[in-house]
Design a protein around this motif. Structure first.
Motif, PDB file in Angstrom:
ATOM      1  N   MET A 295       0.813  -1.213   0.000  1.00  0.00           N
ATOM      2  CA  MET A 295       0.000   0.000   0.000  1.00  0.00           C
ATOM      3  C   MET A 295       0.852   1.271   0.000  1.00  0.00           C
ATOM      4  O   MET A 295       0.414   2.314  -0.479  1.00  0.00           O
TER       5      MET A 295
ATOM      6  N   LEU B 192     -10.601   3.674  -6.958  1.00  0.00           N
ATOM      7  CA  LEU B 192     -11.565   2.587  -7.099  1.00  0.00           C
ATOM      8  C   LEU B 192     -12.637   2.969  -8.118  1.00  0.00           C
ATOM      9  O   LEU B 192     -12.819   4.141  -8.433  1.00  0.00           O
TER      10      LEU B 192
ATOM     11  N   ARG C 210     -16.209   6.246  -2.476  1.00  0.00           N
ATOM     12  CA  ARG C 210     -17.088   6.944  -1.550  1.00  0.00           C
ATOM     13  C   ARG C 210     -16.265   7.324  -0.339  1.00  0.00           C
ATOM     14  O   ARG C 210     -15.421   6.558   0.108  1.00  0.00           O
TER      15      ARG C 210
ATOM     16  N   LEU D 152      -5.843  14.193   5.355  1.00  0.00           N
ATOM     17  CA  LEU D 152      -5.937  12.941   6.110  1.00  0.00           C
ATOM     18  C   LEU D 152      -5.167  11.837   5.400  1.00  0.00           C
ATOM     19  O   LEU D 152      -4.332  11.155   6.004  1.00  0.00           O
TER      20      LEU D 152
ATOM     21  N   SER E   2      -1.478  11.997   5.586  1.00  0.00           N
ATOM     22  CA  SER E   2      -0.873  11.557   6.854  1.00  0.00           C
ATOM     23  C   SER E   2      -0.556  10.064   6.856  1.00  0.00           C
ATOM     24  O   SER E   2       0.207   9.581   7.681  1.00  0.00           O
TER      25      SER E   2
ATOM     26  N   ASN F  68       1.158  12.457  12.237  1.00  0.00           N
ATOM     27  CA  ASN F  68       1.091  11.022  12.450  1.00  0.00           C
ATOM     28  C   ASN F  68      -0.290  10.486  12.032  1.00  0.00           C
ATOM     29  O   ASN F  68      -1.319  11.082  12.328  1.00  0.00           O
ATOM     30  N   ALA F  69      -0.290   9.315  11.343  1.00  0.00           N
ATOM     31  CA  ALA F  69      -1.547   8.787  10.785  1.00  0.00           C
ATOM     32  C   ALA F  69      -2.584   8.489  11.873  1.00  0.00           C
ATOM     33  O   ALA F  69      -3.768   8.773  11.698  1.00  0.00           O
TER      34      ALA F  69
ATOM     35  N   GLN G  52      -6.104  10.348  11.996  1.00  0.00           N
ATOM     36  CA  GLN G  52      -7.329   9.560  11.861  1.00  0.00           C
ATOM     37  C   GLN G  52      -8.251   9.791  13.066  1.00  0.00           C
ATOM     38  O   GLN G  52      -9.469   9.922  12.917  1.00  0.00           O
TER      39      GLN G  52
ATOM     40  N   VAL H  31     -16.425   3.410   2.342  1.00  0.00           N
ATOM     41  CA  VAL H  31     -15.324   4.209   2.896  1.00  0.00           C
ATOM     42  C   VAL H  31     -14.240   3.282   3.445  1.00  0.00           C
ATOM     43  O   VAL H  31     -13.045   3.494   3.220  1.00  0.00           O
TER      44      VAL H  31
ATOM     45  N   LYS I 208     -13.593   0.343   2.454  1.00  0.00           N
ATOM     46  CA  LYS I 208     -12.899  -0.282   1.327  1.00  0.00           C
ATOM     47  C   LYS I 208     -11.792   0.641   0.816  1.00  0.00           C
ATOM     48  O   LYS I 208     -10.684   0.191   0.536  1.00  0.00           O
ATOM     49  N   ARG I 209     -12.121   1.950   0.719  1.00  0.00           N
ATOM     50  CA  ARG I 209     -11.117   2.905   0.240  1.00  0.00           C
ATOM     51  C   ARG I 209      -9.944   2.986   1.214  1.00  0.00           C
ATOM     52  O   ARG I 209      -8.787   3.058   0.806  1.00  0.00           O
ATOM     53  N   LEU I 210     -10.261   2.985   2.535  1.00  0.00           N
ATOM     54  CA  LEU I 210      -9.186   3.027   3.529  1.00  0.00           C
ATOM     55  C   LEU I 210      -8.342   1.757   3.462  1.00  0.00           C
ATOM     56  O   LEU I 210      -7.164   1.768   3.821  1.00  0.00           O
ATOM     57  N   GLY I 211      -8.961   0.671   2.988  1.00  0.00           N
ATOM     58  CA  GLY I 211      -8.247  -0.603   2.892  1.00  0.00           C
ATOM     59  C   GLY I 211      -7.125  -0.585   1.871  1.00  0.00           C
ATOM     60  O   GLY I 211      -6.232  -1.431   1.911  1.00  0.00           O
ATOM     61  N   VAL I 212      -7.147   0.363   0.931  1.00  0.00           N
ATOM     62  CA  VAL I 212      -6.040   0.469  -0.029  1.00  0.00           C
ATOM     63  C   VAL I 212      -5.154   1.669   0.304  1.00  0.00           C
ATOM     64  O   VAL I 212      -4.684   2.369  -0.581  1.00  0.00           O
ATOM     65  N   THR I 213      -4.953   1.900   1.600  1.00  0.00           N
ATOM     66  CA  THR I 213      -3.971   2.884   2.058  1.00  0.00           C
ATOM     67  C   THR I 213      -3.077   2.176   3.075  1.00  0.00           C
ATOM     68  O   THR I 213      -3.432   1.108   3.563  1.00  0.00           O
ATOM     69  N   PRO I 214      -1.961   2.788   3.422  1.00  0.00           N
ATOM     70  CA  PRO I 214      -1.101   2.157   4.443  1.00  0.00           C
ATOM     71  C   PRO I 214      -1.623   2.370   5.868  1.00  0.00           C
ATOM     72  O   PRO I 214      -0.943   2.001   6.809  1.00  0.00           O
ATOM     73  N   LEU I 215      -2.825   2.943   6.029  1.00  0.00           N
ATOM     74  CA  LEU I 215      -3.333   3.174   7.396  1.00  0.00           C
ATOM     75  C   LEU I 215      -3.390   1.870   8.190  1.00  0.00           C
ATOM     76  O   LEU I 215      -2.881   1.799   9.307  1.00  0.00           O
ATOM     77  N   GLY I 216      -4.010   0.850   7.611  1.00  0.00           N
ATOM     78  CA  GLY I 216      -4.085  -0.453   8.270  1.00  0.00           C
ATOM     79  C   GLY I 216      -5.193  -0.519   9.309  1.00  0.00           C
ATOM     80  O   GLY I 216      -5.610   0.487   9.858  1.00  0.00           O
TER      81      GLY I 216
ATOM     82  N   LEU J 188      -6.738   2.186  12.279  1.00  0.00           N
ATOM     83  CA  LEU J 188      -8.125   2.634  12.100  1.00  0.00           C
ATOM     84  C   LEU J 188      -8.921   2.338  13.367  1.00  0.00           C
ATOM     85  O   LEU J 188      -9.652   3.184  13.893  1.00  0.00           O
TER      86      LEU J 188
END
Lengths: 311, 242
Positions: A75, A82, A86, A99, A102, B2-3, B7, B82, B84-92, B96
Motif C-alpha cells: 500500500m 476505485l 465513496r 488525512l 498523513s 502522524n496517521a 485519523q 469508505v 474499502k477505500r481506507l483498505g487500499v492505504t497504508p493506514l491499516g 483505524l
C-alpha cells in the motif's frame, strides 16, 4: 523487474471463472490499459493487485511484493482510484487530502495537489455536496497523494465531462513522465487509444491480445473490400472470377479478401455490372483498435448492468 | 501529522459535525437525567433518586457512544465503501481501530464530565472510586463497542441503523437503566441482571457510592467485555461485497 506482474492469474467464484490464466506485466513509466466489455474481469484483476482478493491460482506482484501477504508494504507503493469511490459524507476535499497525506511517509503538498486536480475552489465543500465529477477528482487526488510508484485507476474517466477527461489524460501523461507505472481499466476505446502505451484486451476473463494500439491494429489488419448487394448474389461465381474468398457475414453484406487496389475494385465492379447487380456501400478497410476489439470480443454476452459485478 | 492522530482527529471532527451524534451522546442522557430526577415517574427504593439515576445515565452515555455512535458510524462507512477505500492505504486496520477507540474514549470523557456537572447541580452527592469508574468505562466500552461493531460488520447500513437504535431502546427500558434491574418484575429483572447494561449500571453505582458489593456485576460485565469484541472480530467484513 516489472512494477506490476500478473502471472497466470485465475479467479473463480463458485462455478464462474472471472479471470482465466491471465499474464501481464507493466514497467516504470508505462501506461497499460485493460480494455474489455463490462464483466470481462478487469475489476476483478485489479482487485487482486489491491489486495482485496486472493488469487484462486497464479500470482500477482506489485513492486515485487504480494498484495495480500505484504499488504501494508504494498500500500505504501500503490495509489488507487476505485471504480466507485465513496468517502465520509461530511469530509471536505481539503481535509480528505490532508488525512490521506498523513498515511504516507513522503506525501505531496495537499494544497498544490488540490490545485492540480482543479479543486482548489471547492476544497471546503462537504463530500456529499460535490458533483460526481468533483468526487472523481478528489478520488484521483487521493490516488496520487502518497507519491506512489504504481497507480491503479479503475474506469478513471467514467462519468467525467470533457474537461475532466482532459485532466485525467494530462495527469496520466505527467505520471508517465515521472516514471510511475500506471494501470488503468476502461471499456471506452477512444479513451484507451489516447491514454495508454500498451493495451491488453480482455474478454470473459481471458487475455485476447496485448500490444500498442498501432501494433494491435496492424496484427488484425486483413485487406478487405466490403460491399452491400442483394443476398441472391452468386458468391461462388464471384469468388472464382476474383480468385479470392468472398464472405457474407450477414445477408446482403459481402467481404472480399483482397487488397483494395483500383484494379481489384474495377474487376469487382465490372463483374457486378455484367450481371446488373445493384451495388451499395462499397468500402475498403484498414483496421482500427475498434475493429480489433470487436473482432476479439465478438460473441460476448451483453450484461445488463453498467458495473462489473464479481460475485 | 502522524496517521493515528490524524485519523483520530478525523473521527472526532466528523462526528461533531453530525448533530444527531451529539444528540445521542449528550442530549438524551442529560435530558433523561434531568427529566427522571424531577418527575416522580419511576419507583425508587432510596430517598435520593439522583444517586441511583446519575450512575445509570453514565452507563447510558457509555452505551450511546460505544454502541450507537461507533456502530452506526462504522456501519455506514462500511456500507458506503469508505472502509474499502481506507483498505487500499497504508493506514491499516490496527490504526483505524485505534483511532475509533481513542475517539470513543474522548467522547466518553466529555460525557462523564458534563453528566457529572448536571447531576451535581441536581443535588448528586457522589462518592468517587476513580479506579472502579475507569474500569467500568473500559469494560463497558469494550462490551458495547463489540456489540456495535458486531452489528456494523455483518448487517447492511440501514438494517444496522435500525438494529443499533432498537437495541439501545430495549436496553434502556428493560436492561436496568431507566428502571433498576432490582425493580423490574420477576424474570425480566433476572434477565436484566445478566445483560451488560444491568451489570454496567451496578458497577457504575458502586463506583460513585460509598460501599456496595460489586463482584457479581463485575464478573458479568467482564464476560461480556470479552465475548462481544471477540464475536465482532471474528465476523466483521470490511466490505459488504467481499
Amino acid at each position: 523487474m516489472p512494477l506490476v506482474e500478473i502471472d497466470r492469474l485465475t479467479m473463480r467464484f463458485g462455478p464462474v471463472t472471472a479471470v482465466d490464466e491471465l499474464s501481464l506485466h507493466a514497467d516504470a513509466g508505462e501506461v497499460l490499459a485493460l480494455l474489455g466489455p463490462n464483466g470481462a474481469g478487469k475489476t476483478t484483476t485489479v482487485e487482486t493487485l489491491e489486495g482485496f482478493r486472493t488469487p484462486t491460482s497464479g500470482t500477482v506482484r506489485v513492486a515485487g511484493l504480494d498484495p495480500v501477504a505484504d499488504h501494508d508494504a504494498v500500500m505504501a507503493h500503490l495509489g488507487v482510484m476505485l471504480q466507485s469511490c465513496r468517502l465520509y459524507s461530511a469530509i471536505k476535499p481539503r481535509e480528505a487530502v490532508r488525512l490521506f497525506a498523513s498515511y504516507y511517509r513522503r506525501p505531496l503538498d495537499p494544497v498544490a495537489l488540490l490545485e492540480r486536480v482543479g479543486l482548489h475552489q471547492r476544497a471546503g465543500v462537504a463530500w456529499r455536496k460535490l458533483s460526481g465529477g468533483e468526487q472523481q477528482r478528489v478520488a484521483l487526488a487521493l490516488a496520487l497523494v502518497g507519491r506512489p510508484e504504481v497507480v491503479v485507476l479503475d474506469e478513471p474517466t467514467a462519468g467525467l465531462d470533457v474537461e475532466g477527461r482532459l485532466l485525467v489524460r494530462r495527469i496520466v501523461a505527467e505520471l508517465r513522465a515521472e516514471g510511475v507505472c500506471v494501470l488503468l481499466t476502461s471499456h471506452e476505446l477512444d479513451e484507451v487509444e489516447k491514454l495508454a502505451d500498451r493495451v491488453a484486451i480482455i474478454d470473459r476473463g481471458c487475455l485476447r491480445a496485448v500490444g500498442t494500439p498501432a501494433d494491435l491494429a496492424a496484427a488484425v489488419h486483413r485487406p478487405e473490400i466490403r460491399f452491400r448487394a442483394p443476398a441472391s448474389l452468386d458468391r461462388a461465381a464471384l469468388a472464382t472470377h476474383l480468385g479470392a474468398v468472398v464472405d457474407e457475414p450477414e445477408p446482403g453484406t459481402f467481404v472480399v479478401a483482397l487488397e483494395p487496389t483500383p484494379a481489384t475494385v474495377a474487376r469487382l465492379t465490372s463483374w457486378l455490372a455484367d450481371r446488373d447487380v445493384a451495388l451499395s456501400g462499397l468500402s475498403t478497410g484498414v483496421a482500427s483498435l475498434e475493429d480489433v476489439f470487436l473482432r476479439l470480443t465478438a460473441d460476448a454476452p451483453t450484461p445488463a448492468t453498467d458495473q462489473e459485478d464479481a460475485p | 501529522m502522524n496517521a493515528l492522530w490524524a485519523q483520530t482527529r478525523n473521527e472526532v471532527v466528523l462526528s461533531l459535525r453530525q448533530s444527531e451524534q451529539l444528540l445521542v451522546a449528550l442530549g438524551i442522557p442529560i435530558l433523561l437525567l434531568v427529566f427522571l430526577s424531577q418527575v416522580d415517574l419511576l419507583p425508587s427504593s432510596t430517598d435520593r433518586p439522583i444517586d441511583g439515576l446519575a450512575p445509570a445515565m453514565l452507563a447510558l452515555a457509555v452505551m450511546s457512544s460505544s454502541m450507537v455512535s461507533l456502530g452506526i458510524g462504522t456501519g455506514f462507512e462500511r456500507h458506503y465503501g469508505v472502509l474499502k477505500r481506507l483498505g487500499v492505504t497504508p493506514l491499516g486496520r490496527p490504526r483505524l481501530l485505534g483511532a475509533k477507540v481513542m475517539a470513543t474514549f474522548g467522547t466518553e470523557v466529555v460525557q462523564v464530565l458534563s453528566l457529572s456537572v448536571v447531576a451535581l447541580l441536581l443535588g448528586w452527592q457522589p462518592n468517587w472510586r476513580p479506579g472502579l469508574l475507569g474500569l467500568a468505562v473500559l469494560l463497558g466500552t469494550a462490551t458495547f463497542a463489540g456489540l456495535g461493531l458486531l452489528l456494523a460488520g455483518t448487517l447492511s447500513g440501514p438494517a444496522n441503523l435500525a438494529a443499533c437504535n432498537g437495541l439501545y431502546l430495549v436496553l434502556l427500558l428493560f436492561g436496568g437503566i431507566a428502571v433498576p434491574a432490582s425493580e423490574l418484575p420477576g424474570p425480566v429483572g433476572t434477565v436484566a441482571w445478566c445483560l451488560p447494561t444491568g451489570a454496567l449500571v451496578e458497577v457504575m453505582r458502586a463506583a460513585t457510592t460509598a460501599a456496595q458489593p460489586v463482584g457479581r456485576a463485575l464478573v458479568v460485565l467482564a464476560v461480556w467485555a470479552v465475548v462481544t469484541p471477540f464475536a465482532a472480530a471474528s465476523t466483521f467484513r470490511w466490505s459488504p461485497s467481499s
